[in-house]
Design an enzyme around this catalytic site. Sequence first.
Site, PDB file in Angstrom:
ATOM      1  CB  VAL A 108       8.110  10.969  19.583  1.00 52.60           C
ATOM      2  CG1 VAL A 108       6.790  11.689  19.403  1.00 52.60           C
ATOM      3  CG2 VAL A 108       9.143  12.094  19.779  1.00 52.60           C
ATOM      4  CB  THR A 123      -1.042  -0.102   1.368  1.00 52.99           C
ATOM      5  OG1 THR A 123      -0.058  -0.094   2.143  1.00 52.99           O
ATOM      6  CG2 THR A 123      -2.045  -0.841   1.137  1.00 52.99           C
ATOM      7  CG  LEU A 124       0.456   3.717  -3.008  1.00 60.17           C
ATOM      8  CD1 LEU A 124      -0.425   4.817  -3.985  1.00 60.17           C
ATOM      9  CD2 LEU A 124       1.975   3.737  -3.593  1.00 60.17           C
ATOM     10  CG  ASP A 154      11.958   9.857   8.261  1.00 61.60           C
ATOM     11  OD1 ASP A 154      11.686  11.067   8.363  1.00 61.60           O
ATOM     12  OD2 ASP A 154      11.197   8.918   9.138  1.00 61.60           O
ATOM     13  CB  CYS A 183       3.619   8.764   7.724  1.00 67.63           C
ATOM     14  SG  CYS A 183       2.340  10.022   8.265  1.00 67.63           S
ATOM     15  CB  SER A 227      13.767   6.220   8.850  1.00 70.94           C
ATOM     16  OG  SER A 227      12.489   6.360   9.508  1.00 70.94           O
ATOM     17  CE  LYS A 235       0.276  10.356  16.638  1.00 68.92           C
ATOM     18  NZ  LYS A 235       1.483  10.139  16.314  1.00 68.92           N
ATOM     19  CG  HIS A 264     -13.225  35.130  25.756  1.00 68.51           C
ATOM     20  ND1 HIS A 264     -12.126  34.782  26.809  1.00 68.51           N
ATOM     21  CD2 HIS A 264     -14.134  35.177  26.476  1.00 68.51           C
ATOM     22  CE1 HIS A 264     -12.770  34.664  27.730  1.00 68.51           C
ATOM     23  NE2 HIS A 264     -14.065  34.836  27.596  1.00 68.51           N
TER      24      HIS A 264
HETATM   25  P1  FAD Z   1       8.732   6.728   4.914  1.00 69.47           P
HETATM   26  O1  FAD Z   1       7.543   7.136   5.367  1.00 69.47           O
HETATM   27  O2  FAD Z   1       9.417   5.558   5.840  1.00 69.47           O
HETATM   28  O3  FAD Z   1       8.287   6.030   3.537  1.00 69.47           O
HETATM   29  C1  FAD Z   1       9.427   5.303   2.871  1.00 69.47           C
HETATM   30  C2  FAD Z   1       8.859   4.449   1.903  1.00 69.47           C
HETATM   31  O4  FAD Z   1       9.920   3.967   0.859  1.00 69.47           O
HETATM   32  C3  FAD Z   1       8.126   3.179   2.697  1.00 69.47           C
HETATM   33  O5  FAD Z   1       6.978   2.915   2.229  1.00 69.47           O
HETATM   34  C4  FAD Z   1       9.208   2.249   2.186  1.00 69.47           C
HETATM   35  O6  FAD Z   1       8.470   0.781   1.831  1.00 69.47           O
HETATM   36  C5  FAD Z   1       9.700   2.721   0.721  1.00 69.47           C
HETATM   37  N1  FAD Z   1      10.880   2.114   0.315  1.00 69.47           N
HETATM   38  C6  FAD Z   1      11.966   2.166   1.116  1.00 69.47           C
HETATM   39  N2  FAD Z   1      12.884   1.474   0.149  1.00 69.47           N
HETATM   40  C7  FAD Z   1      12.538   1.247  -0.825  1.00 69.47           C
HETATM   41  C8  FAD Z   1      13.033   0.602  -2.061  1.00 69.47           C
HETATM   42  N3  FAD Z   1      14.267   0.253  -2.337  1.00 69.47           N
HETATM   43  N4  FAD Z   1      12.222   0.462  -3.336  1.00 69.47           N
HETATM   44  C9  FAD Z   1      10.743   0.942  -3.033  1.00 69.47           C
HETATM   45  N5  FAD Z   1      10.275   1.336  -1.929  1.00 69.47           N
HETATM   46  C10 FAD Z   1      11.025   1.506  -0.878  1.00 69.47           C
HETATM   47  N6  FAD Z   1       5.751  11.788  12.045  1.00 69.47           N
HETATM   48  C11 FAD Z   1       4.991  12.947  12.243  1.00 69.47           C
HETATM   49  O7  FAD Z   1       5.110  13.903  11.631  1.00 69.47           O
HETATM   50  N7  FAD Z   1       3.929  12.859  12.805  1.00 69.47           N
HETATM   51  C12 FAD Z   1       3.343  11.709  13.776  1.00 69.47           C
HETATM   52  O8  FAD Z   1       2.372  11.624  14.293  1.00 69.47           O
HETATM   53  C13 FAD Z   1       4.339  10.752  13.470  1.00 69.47           C
HETATM   54  N8  FAD Z   1       4.148   9.546  13.944  1.00 69.47           N
HETATM   55  C14 FAD Z   1       5.027   8.437  13.980  1.00 69.47           C
HETATM   56  C15 FAD Z   1       4.619   7.316  14.825  1.00 69.47           C
HETATM   57  C16 FAD Z   1       5.459   6.129  14.603  1.00 69.47           C
HETATM   58  C17 FAD Z   1       5.132   4.838  15.315  1.00 69.47           C
HETATM   59  C18 FAD Z   1       6.383   6.218  13.745  1.00 69.47           C
HETATM   60  C19 FAD Z   1       7.219   4.788  13.638  1.00 69.47           C
HETATM   61  C20 FAD Z   1       6.584   7.400  13.048  1.00 69.47           C
HETATM   62  C21 FAD Z   1       5.913   8.465  13.116  1.00 69.47           C
HETATM   63  N9  FAD Z   1       6.302   9.789  12.492  1.00 69.47           N
HETATM   64  C22 FAD Z   1       5.426  10.823  12.645  1.00 69.47           C
HETATM   65  C23 FAD Z   1       7.530  10.022  11.594  1.00 69.47           C
HETATM   66  C24 FAD Z   1       6.986   9.740  10.284  1.00 69.47           C
HETATM   67  O9  FAD Z   1       6.440   8.370   9.979  1.00 69.47           O
HETATM   68  C25 FAD Z   1       8.337   9.795   9.153  1.00 69.47           C
HETATM   69  O10 FAD Z   1       9.041  10.889   9.383  1.00 69.47           O
HETATM   70  C26 FAD Z   1       7.771   9.825   7.830  1.00 69.47           C
HETATM   71  O11 FAD Z   1       7.086   8.643   7.458  1.00 69.47           O
HETATM   72  C27 FAD Z   1       8.784   9.828   6.878  1.00 69.47           C
HETATM   73  O12 FAD Z   1       8.469   9.913   5.442  1.00 69.47           O
HETATM   74  P2  FAD Z   1       9.303   9.522   4.382  1.00 69.47           P
HETATM   75  O13 FAD Z   1       8.527   9.829   3.142  1.00 69.47           O
HETATM   76  O14 FAD Z   1      10.674  10.191   4.211  1.00 69.47           O
HETATM   77  O15 FAD Z   1       9.515   7.883   4.659  1.00 69.47           O
HETATM   78  P1  NAI Z   2      13.304   9.339  19.806  1.00 73.01           P
HETATM   79  O1  NAI Z   2      14.755   9.873  19.115  1.00 73.01           O
HETATM   80  O2  NAI Z   2      12.369  10.263  19.844  1.00 73.01           O
HETATM   81  O3  NAI Z   2      13.725   9.037  21.316  1.00 73.01           O
HETATM   82  C1  NAI Z   2      14.607   7.955  21.562  1.00 73.01           C
HETATM   83  C2  NAI Z   2      14.863   7.794  22.872  1.00 73.01           C
HETATM   84  O4  NAI Z   2      15.649   6.638  23.406  1.00 73.01           O
HETATM   85  C3  NAI Z   2      15.771   9.101  23.477  1.00 73.01           C
HETATM   86  O5  NAI Z   2      14.983   9.457  24.493  1.00 73.01           O
HETATM   87  C4  NAI Z   2      17.084   8.477  23.819  1.00 73.01           C
HETATM   88  O6  NAI Z   2      17.654   9.035  24.641  1.00 73.01           O
HETATM   89  C5  NAI Z   2      16.556   7.112  24.342  1.00 73.01           C
HETATM   90  N1  NAI Z   2      17.574   5.889  24.008  1.00 73.01           N
HETATM   91  C6  NAI Z   2      18.395   5.721  23.170  1.00 73.01           C
HETATM   92  N2  NAI Z   2      19.089   4.691  23.291  1.00 73.01           N
HETATM   93  C7  NAI Z   2      18.812   4.348  24.394  1.00 73.01           C
HETATM   94  C8  NAI Z   2      18.907   3.061  25.379  1.00 73.01           C
HETATM   95  N3  NAI Z   2      20.000   2.119  24.777  1.00 73.01           N
HETATM   96  N4  NAI Z   2      18.529   2.777  26.492  1.00 73.01           N
HETATM   97  C9  NAI Z   2      17.247   3.873  26.842  1.00 73.01           C
HETATM   98  N5  NAI Z   2      17.106   4.849  25.929  1.00 73.01           N
HETATM   99  C10 NAI Z   2      17.891   4.983  24.975  1.00 73.01           C
HETATM  100  O7  NAI Z   2      13.064   8.105  18.785  1.00 73.01           O
HETATM  101  P2  NAI Z   2      11.736   7.319  18.702  1.00 73.01           P
HETATM  102  O8  NAI Z   2      10.809   7.676  19.997  1.00 73.01           O
HETATM  103  O9  NAI Z   2      12.037   5.810  18.607  1.00 73.01           O
HETATM  104  O10 NAI Z   2      11.036   7.892  17.540  1.00 73.01           O
HETATM  105  C11 NAI Z   2      11.906   7.857  16.421  1.00 73.01           C
HETATM  106  C12 NAI Z   2      11.428   8.938  15.530  1.00 73.01           C
HETATM  107  O11 NAI Z   2       9.869   8.731  14.967  1.00 73.01           O
HETATM  108  C13 NAI Z   2      11.357  10.278  16.163  1.00 73.01           C
HETATM  109  O12 NAI Z   2      12.540  10.874  16.197  1.00 73.01           O
HETATM  110  C14 NAI Z   2      10.344  11.145  15.668  1.00 73.01           C
HETATM  111  O13 NAI Z   2      11.234  11.886  14.513  1.00 73.01           O
HETATM  112  C15 NAI Z   2       9.561  10.301  14.861  1.00 73.01           C
HETATM  113  N6  NAI Z   2       8.190  10.299  15.413  1.00 73.01           N
HETATM  114  C16 NAI Z   2       7.398  11.363  15.412  1.00 73.01           C
HETATM  115  C17 NAI Z   2       6.196  11.235  16.133  1.00 73.01           C
HETATM  116  C18 NAI Z   2       5.329  12.420  16.245  1.00 73.01           C
HETATM  117  O14 NAI Z   2       5.843  13.501  15.470  1.00 73.01           O
HETATM  118  N7  NAI Z   2       4.467  12.747  16.905  1.00 73.01           N
HETATM  119  C19 NAI Z   2       5.629  10.142  16.851  1.00 73.01           C
HETATM  120  C20 NAI Z   2       6.458   9.094  16.875  1.00 73.01           C
HETATM  121  C21 NAI Z   2       7.699   9.089  15.917  1.00 73.01           C
END
Ligand code: FAD
Ligand code: NAI
Length: 464
Positions: free
Chosen positions: A182, A39-40, A312, A44, A144, A53, A443
């Site tokens: 996060v 899926t696309l 990423d 995210c 990532s 969310k 307000h």
């Molecule tokens: P991605 O979304 O990772 O997409 C990359 C795509 O490339 C993937 O679908 C992968 O399958 C594809 N791909 C990789 N290699 C290849 C290849 N060789 N050939 C073809 N396809 C390939 N960010 C927010 O701003 N708000 C949030 O609330 C938030 N919540 C998050 C919650 C979680 C649990 C996680 C893990 C992340 C969250 N993030 C959030 C972070 C957000 O998901 C990423 O920053 C965002 O998806 C990055 O977008 P991107 O397009 O760079 O890469």
């Molecule tokens: P993060 O970088 O936000 O947090 C990782 C935490 O793990 C840090 O506090 C770090 O100090 C700690 N840590 C690292 N190594 C450790 C160890 N060995 N033992 C204990 N603690 C350790 O990374 P996270 O939460 O995995 O999220 C990854 C990314 O995904 C974020 O950086 C964010 O960019 C994105 N994301 C964004 C969201 C949003 O915008 N609401 C929601 C979820 C993810």
Amino acid sequence: MAEYDYDVLVIGAGPGGYVAAIRAAQLGLKTACAEARETLGGTCLNVGCIPSKALLHASELFEEASHGALAKFGVEIEGAKLNLDQMHAEKAKAVGELTGGIEYLFKKNKVTWLKGKAAFQDSSTVQVGDQTVTARDIVIATGSVVTPLPGVEIDQKVVVDSTGALALPKVPEHLVVIGGGVIGLELGSVWRRLGAKVTVVEYLDQILPGFDGEVRKESAKLFKKQGMELKTSTKVTGVTVEGDRATVSVEPAAGGAAETLSADAVLVAIGRKPNTDGLNLEAAGVKLNGRGQVEIDHDFATNVDGVWAIGDVAPGLMLAHKAEDEGVAVAENIAGQTGIVNHDVIPSVVYTMPEIAGVGLSEEAAKERGEVKVGKFPFMANSRAKTNRDTDGFVKVIADAKTDRVLGVWIISSLAGTMIAQAAQAMEFGATSEDIAYTCHAHPTHAEALKEAAMAVQGKPIHI
Ligand code: FAD
Ligand code: NAI
């Protein structure tokens, strides 16, 4: 005959890639997007922002209904119970509708979806599944993946990453979260609200690295008040799994007595790393930096002509909206326009309750650059927060002491994620704190707290 199959090939259909592909097509370029998933929408939509969310919202409703939070408003609910399968089903529905929506947008904009994993053959030739395509410009948007914790195996049953934690089939008794960032705090909140005991183990002395110091402290206080256990300055030295239980060994980061935590679920959330696996970047000659990110210049161009990188996989915050904005900008650059992203004004939001949001510099970072003025306003003194019985948190505005220009805004509030957009827009327009203080705010709204915090920078808030 055209020299290339496509003008633009985008690799990866996450928020960076799908947006780049749509924008390129809108600009009249013949565009394809390669995606390895079924899926696309990338991380995210499939296993990130959207399902997390959905569960945050659903678990919030459950907690309100089941823990009496509604009773004080005179809404009495007896016997509220959790149907976790239904909660997961509703989450899947939201994901399906949104990923399907991108497919629709691809068709509407005439973007060709090439299904399969892409690997470079040279700087303009890419193998996608069993076909080979050429493109004049190629955008790497491969996103990532989870950073592994050495020695800890993720089995997606007892020891899970974020993807596993979004799909647990039952509420754990005790969830140990490794990493107070996060993901740990959002998904820890989901399972705590649904009934799990949650212990967060964080290596640093505070949760939420990168956020404003005062906001980090206040957030920790609120999470503890909600019943989350936070073990900061603590390192995990090992996780062993026996049957359906795990033993997590921890010790103080500075050294000292070790202890063990018994858990039926362990979430590893210590960060994410750029994904270039299997892309065969060497064949194209594309350089990575020391952190494994694709090296780019201000225009998102790599060291190889016609190859670009965004999202990423490139340097900067790993956030969906940052990737999306870069997607638009890179497509505009490819089309010969000037695509720009202001990386100094990218909001960050943690979608817990209350939400925690910030844009620009923390007070600490701002002070390193020069003298600042800081204004704060607590939601305890905001009338709408009072009526909603929702008074946790504050707004903090940091401005340059000489010019009054706003350098950073930090908000802890149930509506922080929505409110931070106003601060970002003000900063994008180069606003001073006085500009915000003299803007009329409706307000009673939570947004008035931002105005009052800006007034506090001027030394004259009204309501405190
Ligand atoms: P991605 O979304 O990772 O997409 C990359 C795509 O490339 C993937 O679908 C992968 O399958 C594809 N791909 C990789 N290699 C290849 C290849 N060789 N050939 C073809 N396809 C390939 N960010 C927010 O701003 N708000 C949030 O609330 C938030 N919540 C998050 C919650 C979680 C649990 C996680 C893990 C992340 C969250 N993030 C959030 C972070 C957000 O998901 C990423 O920053 C965002 O998806 C990055 O977008 P991107 O397009 O760079 O890469
Ligand atoms: P993060 O970088 O936000 O947090 C990782 C935490 O793990 C840090 O506090 C770090 O100090 C700690 N840590 C690292 N190594 C450790 C160890 N060995 N033992 C204990 N603690 C350790 O990374 P996270 O939460 O995995 O999220 C990854 C990314 O995904 C974020 O950086 C964010 O960019 C994105 N994301 C964004 C969201 C949003 O915008 N609401 C929601 C979820 C993810």
